[in-house]
Design an enzyme around this catalytic site. Structure first.
Site, PDB file in Angstrom:
ATOM      1  N   HIS A 269      36.177  40.875  33.389  1.00 54.58           N
ATOM      2  CA  HIS A 269      35.268  41.525  34.347  1.00 54.58           C
ATOM      3  C   HIS A 269      35.969  41.751  35.688  1.00 54.58           C
ATOM      4  CE1 HIS A 269      31.212  42.298  36.133  1.00 54.58           C
ATOM      5  NE2 HIS A 269      31.834  41.884  37.227  1.00 54.58           N
ATOM      6  N   GLU A 270      36.538  40.683  36.243  1.00 56.87           N
ATOM      7  CA  GLU A 270      37.199  40.813  37.545  1.00 56.87           C
ATOM      8  C   GLU A 270      38.441  41.698  37.431  1.00 56.87           C
ATOM      9  OE1 GLU A 270      35.582  39.942  40.154  1.00 56.87           O
ATOM     10  OE2 GLU A 270      34.080  38.783  39.042  1.00 56.87           O
ATOM     11  N   HIS A 273      37.389  45.177  38.008  1.00 56.40           N
ATOM     12  CA  HIS A 273      37.283  45.479  39.444  1.00 56.40           C
ATOM     13  C   HIS A 273      38.677  45.657  40.049  1.00 56.40           C
ATOM     14  CE1 HIS A 273      32.989  44.952  40.068  1.00 56.40           C
ATOM     15  NE2 HIS A 273      32.972  43.715  39.602  1.00 56.40           N
ATOM     16  N   GLU A 299      30.978  48.327  39.690  1.00 55.55           N
ATOM     17  CA  GLU A 299      30.501  47.514  38.569  1.00 55.55           C
ATOM     18  C   GLU A 299      30.685  48.263  37.240  1.00 55.55           C
ATOM     19  OE1 GLU A 299      29.933  44.532  39.189  1.00 55.55           O
ATOM     20  OE2 GLU A 299      28.801  43.684  37.517  1.00 55.55           O
TER      21      GLU A 299
HETATM   22 ZN    ZN Z   1      31.219  42.592  39.130  1.00 50.88          ZN
END
Ligand code: ZN
Length: 505
Positions: A269-270, A273, A299
């Site tokens: 997830h990170e 980003h 996101e």
């Molecule tokens: Zn996030």
């Protein structure tokens, strides 16, 4: 004029990035005794950056600017937006907000630890009063940007003003309609999954060597496109991504030595980003354009990698033998059983631990409640009861304590009203972008199954990353996919996935 503006913006960006280094260190390596001095150092840098940016000279340069390229026009548009907002709020309100949220956060922590909502209630009421005051100051700007056709109700106008900070251009009415469609499709889907036999995930809940988890997650992050020449991963209590410029973008994760999904999916997830932040075009560096188009678009990148890539069967065709090599106890677990386990759908109480489907119902609840709190329709004292009722309606479960209910998230104590919807908006966008990439690249499944992640990265670089804020969220989505925000593609994706993994038809 543009040269002077660019010089000043570069200086402001440097100050912001220096503060970000101190904040990153605060969350990762700083000893506890450093907190007070560090808080002061960060506040000093942020104050100087704010003063340099809100300098009337910046307003004069913006007024006199005659941009001739698309990039310069975007620079003036985005800087104007930021400058208008930064200069609009009186210094008294800014410092009152900072002090009120610092006190509210302390009260929130104490209330959560002792399950005593009454400790937090007066702070929440005050933070909301300040949010209303801020919204009323920002409303005219939002109305001016949206033009003569913009005619929201008074309550929606206030919420729009706060939402606009995180998701520029989004409107309460259209988000509410999107969420209504989402709810209509999602509630029966969750119910169907909950009625089917739950996938066995016991093999995820056994000791997994922490170093091996770390190495596996980071290897995947790097292969997906997160550059370790321009980034690094460290541990923190709450995973986050921060940027010191596109050439140094840091991510953090946390490791649970007895539950595999925690570290792996937060790492991916990170990394999503981080990949976005590393991909801004070099010409954006040192300007307000070097940032995500909106929190939703940001996101969309983390969720695309976390859910569409790393919770998908094709990815594990490539990754599962590698995972089994590191964790021999998985040798007897078939790949399909593993994929089912990491996609288990189960209504639960805590948003950040929720699965891919029920997650949105947590967001929908917060969206409803924070609008009602802001408008005053829901008195603060009635929040715990409204929370339990909402959980029962949406998820069929309700918390026994407020600590597991309305006190679980930090956002409201910080005055962040209008933030929650961006989590779901981004996830809806992630499927729209995925479908477009799948079409343009002639099928993503075969590429992922072969461990070929470059084409997807290249597509995202071209259509999303390199633009930063030079395109609005709506422009990014329309240019890349041909349509605006839509819940239908995500619902179709979720339905197909549940049917496949739960053997429903
Ligand atoms: Zn996030």
């Amino acid at each position: 004029m543009l040269d002077a503006l660019r010089d000043r913006l570069a200086e402001v960006a440097d100050l912001g990035h220096a503060a970000a280094v101190l904040e990153w260190d605060q969350e990762t390596f700083m000893p506890p005794g450093g907190a007070e001095g560090r808080g002061r150092q960060i506040a000093t840098l942020r104050r100087i950056a704010h003063e340099r940016f809100t300098d009337p000279a910046v307003g004069e340069w913006l007024a006199a600017a005659r941009p001739e390229t698309d990039l310069d026009r975007a620079l003036v548009r985005v800087t104007r937006r930021d400058w208008d907002r930064a200069t609009l709020l009186p210094a008294r309100l800014v410092s009152e907000k900072a002090e009120a949220s610092a006190r509210a956060m302390e009260a929130w922590k104490a209330a959560r630890e002792t399950d005593a909502f009454a400790l937090f209630a007066p702070h929440l009421a005050y933070v909301l009063a300040l949010a209303r005051e801020e919204a009323d100051l920002v409303r005219p700007l939002v109305a001016a940007e949206r033009g003569p056709g913009y005619a929201p109700s008074a309550a929606d106008a206030r919420y729009d003003a706060l939402l606009d900070e995180y998701e520029p251009g989004a409107s309460t009415a259209s988000v509410a309609e999107t969420f209504r469609q989402l709810r209509e499709g999602l509630v029966p889907l969750v119910a169907a999954a909950a009625e089917a036999p739950a996938p066995d995930d016991s093999f995820l809940r056994v000791p997994f060597d922490a170093d091996a988890q770390w190495a596996f997650g980071l290897d995947v992050a790097e292969r997906l496109g997160y550059s370790l020449d321009h980034g690094r991963q460290d541990r923190s209590a709450h995973p986050f991504t921060t940027s010191f410029g596109t050439t140094d973008v840091r991510v953090t994760t946390r490791v649970d030595p007895a539950f595999f999904p925690t570290a792996f999916f937060s790492t991916v997830h990170e990394a999503g980003h981080g990949i976005y932040e590393q991909g801004f075009a070099p010409g954006l560096e040192g300007t307000p354009l070097a940032d995500g188009a909106s929190l939703g678009v940001h996101e969309s990148q983390s969720r695309l990698y976390e859910n569409l890539v790393a919770r998908g069967g094709p990815f594990w065709t490539w990754a599962y033998p590698r995972l089994q090599a590191r964790f021999p106890h998985l040798a007897d677990v078939p790949r399909r059983a593993f994929v089912r386990a990491v996609n288990r759908v189960e209504p639960s109480l805590i948003r950040v631990e929720a699965d891919e489907l029920t997650y949105h119902l947590h967001v929908l609840l917060r969206f409803e409640l924070e609008r009602a709190l802001l408008s005053g329709d829901l008195p603060v004292a009635d929040l715990p009861g409204a929370w339990r009722d909402g959980m029962r309606d949406l998820l069929g479960v309700a918390p026994n304590t407020d600590a597991d209910g309305c006190l679980q998230d930090v956002h409201w104590s910080l005055g962040a009203v209008g933030y929650f919807p961006t989590y779901t908006l981004g996830t809806l966008m992630s499927v729209q972008l995925w479908n477009a990439a799948d079409r343009d690249l002639g099928g993503l499944d075969a590429l992922l199954a072969a461990g070929e992640f470059g084409p997807l990265l290249g597509w995202l670089r071209e259509h999303v990353h390199r633009w930063g804020r030079a395109k609005t969220a709506d422009e990014v989505l329309r240019d890349a996919t041909g349509s605006g925000l839509d819940a239908a593609p995500w619902l179709a994706y979720a339905e197909a996935k549940v049917k496949r993994l739960y053997d429903l038809s």
